[in-house]
Design a protein around this motif. Structure first.
Motif: not given
Length: 112
Positions: A31-32, A38-39, A58-59, A64-68
């Motif tokens: 969900k996050a 993302g996936k 593993i995502a 990088n901004a959305e991951y961070l």
């Protein structure tokens, strides 16, 4: 989209809460990750790390901004310690890099 390996260790308090509630942390992580576009490709426990309860995700993320943002939100929750990220690349990425090296080259000189 970038691909990331996210390794974490849960705090002892978080482990106690997970055991008490029976919470499925994979669904929470999915969900996050999805909330920032993302996936989630996988969520695994890890044997062999130092003592503690570890997980590896593993995502994919749009950038990088959305991951961070996802990682920062998770860390701010206080349940995670020893957070580590490794950016992953695919075999196709390596093939593309080889084509760049072979076609236009890279302006690099090793030390002599």
């Amino acid at each position: 989209m970038g691909l990331y390996c996210f390794k974490i260790q849960y705090t002892p308090e978080a482990v106690a809460a997970i055991v008490k509630s029976g919470s499925n942390r994979e669904e929470v992580a999915r969900k996050a990750v999805e909330s920032t576009g993302g996936k989630l490709h996988g969520f695994y426990g890890i044997f062999g790390d130092p003592d503690g309860f570890h997980a590896m995700l593993i995502a994919e993320a749009p950038s990088n901004a959305e991951y961070l943002a996802t990682v920062v939100a998770a860390v701010m929750g206080g349940a995670l310690a020893n957070v580590r990220t490794t950016v992953l690349y695919s075999a196709a990425d390596m093939v593309a890099a080889a084509k760049i090296v072979n076609s236009s080259g890279v302006d690099y000189q090793p030390p002599s």
